[in-house]
Design a protein around this motif. Structure first.
Motif: not given
Length: 539
Positions: A350-359
């Motif tokens: 579960e990711y909220e957005n792509t910024a979270e994936i980048m982190e």
């Protein structure tokens, strides 16, 4: 490339695009940058017209050859011999950088022993390149203060591809042309974000950041972070190996994203048979591709202009992209499709957005450790970028190599798998791209304006061969290999040498890869797409 990785870390440009402006001498080989990488190609032309020297090595007389101080036209598949010959002359003329070799490298004696065997006369016999041209090319590159090598798949797509790249790396190191501005060994990436795909785990032998899957500590790091039991200790399969495994029943399910192997992979008949034999195939793409014809499920994906994320370009620069329009119909960004599929299969991704994936990427991937969305708004970042205080890396290997000392890996010339020794196959076929279409045409052939401009395939034929075959410009011709035949149009001229032909692989109507074979480089497992024995006749 496996051999290059020992000293160079990964298949990435060592230097930046802007550094082209200050190169003293270019060595461009196995690459047609004015057609396949036009931004870089035009910049090279500008630098040459401003005074830089240029050596071009290619079996075809490409546009950049007209700008060259020396144009080398070797027989297809003889690159390693040619590069060894150039290194032979560099040593003979005492143009090597002894201080650099002593301070920053090892295994140089072994290199000298191998290249000693490749004098220009012998190399001329192997490659067809006149000895005097070999000597001139060596002097141009060897005497340059800042020499830069640019290459692409014309070098890598051979059974000797790893050796070809390793030889280029040796030539750069022996002249001190690595680890300094406007030098280096620079592979030009063929598609948008292919560098990012490799960087972030799209290879069967590494986790993101080129972290080796055989390393127990690395496997544990990723298993703990992702809360899974563990990972296999051995590397997975490459693309061609996967289709062999499908045919043999060892692989039963395929998930194909943004790839069209029915047109892009060698030996099309074998690829189709493997897909037909496969138990379950999913294709995720923005258009219904030739491969989607064989899918059990097709998942509609959003294109680059319909999603947010990052791409990493050919110079290792991470670029932020933003949606310009909404995805049509049921199409979704790839990361959302994958997350929803994982959850449906029982894993809570579960990711909220792509910024979270980048982190998450920054947490797990040291070379991306300082890459965050807020920085990409204002900063031009190239990996390695280790943390938030790191401003990125303009060029690689300053001071020392990733492994410490750069290691010379000499290689001997290895002939291509297929020759033209028998009367059934009279020509050598090369494949590649052309300016107006992109890879298998999944996108560009859905653009009416582009497709109308170059709407059909062709085969380039030398005018001497055309006269013998009574073939004129635009005639239909049949090209036959050991695996199949294709009909297409003849394009007559002097771009290819007598006895050689060239076909672009973008066209489903005349698929060049129906003819190619799938023999692999034993280290990198890249197929030999650039040398195929064929016969040519008027249709």
């Amino acid at each position: 490339m496996a051999g290059l990785a020992k000293s160079f870390g990964s298949g990435a440009m060592t230097n930046s695009i802007e550094e082209i402006d200050n190169v003293d001498a270019f060595f461009v080989t196995g690459s047609n940058p004015t057609e396949n990488h036009p931004v870089i190609g035009s910049r090279i032309k500008k630098a040459v017209r401003s005074g830089a020297d240029l050596v071009v090595s290619d079996p075809r007389r490409i546009e950049l050859a007209e700008e060259a101080d020396v144009f080398l036209q070797p027989y297809p598949g003889t690159d390693a011999a040619l590069i060894n010959g150039i290194m032979h002359v560099i040593l003979e003329k005492d143009l090597q950088d002894e201080e650099y070799i002593e301070d920053r490298t090892e295994n140089f004696a072994e290199l000298k022993e191998v290249v000693e065997e490749y004098n220009p006369a012998r190399v001329e016999e192997i490659t067809g390149v006149p000895a005097e041209k070999i000597k001139k090319a060596a002097e141009i590159y060897g005497r340059a203060d800042r020499g830069a090598i640019y290459y692409a798949m014309g070098i890598t797509q051979h059974v000797s591809g790893t050796g070809n790249v390793t030889s280029l790396a040796c030539m750069a190191m022996m002249t001190g042309n690595v680890g300094r501005e406007s030098t280096g060994v620079n592979p030009l990436r063929g598609q948008s974000n292919v560098q990012g795909a490799c960087d972030l785990g799209g290879l069967p032998n590494v986790f993101p950041g080129y972290q080796d899957v055989t390393d127990e500590d690395i496997r544990k790091k990723f298993a703990d972070y992702w809360d899974v039991d563990g990972f296999p200790e051995e590397p997975g399969l490459t693309v061609v190996e996967i289709f062999h495994a499908c045919e043999e029943g060892d692989v039963k399910g395929l998930y194909i994203m943004g790839e069209n192997p029915v047109l892009s992979d060698p030996d099309q008949k074998h690829v189709i048979e493997a897909l037909e034999n496969n138990e379950f195939t999913v294709v995720q793409d923005i258009f219904f591709s030739d491969t989607a014809e064989y899918a059990d499920v097709v998942l509609p994906a959003a294109c680059f202009a319909e999603k947010e994320g990052t791409k990493t370009n050919t110079e290792r620069r991470i670029q932020k992209i933003r949606p310009a329009v909404d995805p049509p119909g049921e199409a979704k960004p790839d990361w959302q499709i994958i997350s929803e599929l994982a959850q449906a299969m029982g894993y809570e991704m579960e990711y909220e957005n792509t910024a979270e994936i980048m982190e998450e990427i920054a947490d797990l991937t040291p070379i991306y450790g300082g890459i965050y969305y807020d920085r990409l708004e204002d900063e031009r970042l190239q990996w390695p970028c280790q943390d938030r205080d790191d401003t990125g890396t303009k060029f690689l290997h300053e001071g020392e190599f990733a492994r410490g000392l750069g290691k010379f890996h000499p290689v001997h010339y290895q002939p291509p798998v297929e020759g033209i020794e028998d009367e059934d196959f009279t020509h050598v076929m090369m494949t590649g791209r052309m300016l107006y279409h992109y890879h298998t045409g999944t996108m560009t052939r859905n653009s009416k304006a582009i497709d109308e401009f170059e709407s059909d395939g062709y085969v380039e034929v030398n005018e001497q061969d055309a006269e013998k075959l009574d073939v004129s410009q635009g005639d239909r011709v049949k090209v036959t290999s050991r695996r199949g035949e294709v009909e297409t149009y003849a394009r007559i001229g002097n771009t290819v040498a007598p006895g050689q032909v060239f076909m672009p692989f973008h066209y489903a109507e005349s698929p060049a890869n129906r003819l190619t074979h799938d023999e692999l480089d034993p280290e990198a497992m890249i197929p030999e797409l650039k040398v195929t024995a064929v016969n040519l006749e008027k249709a």
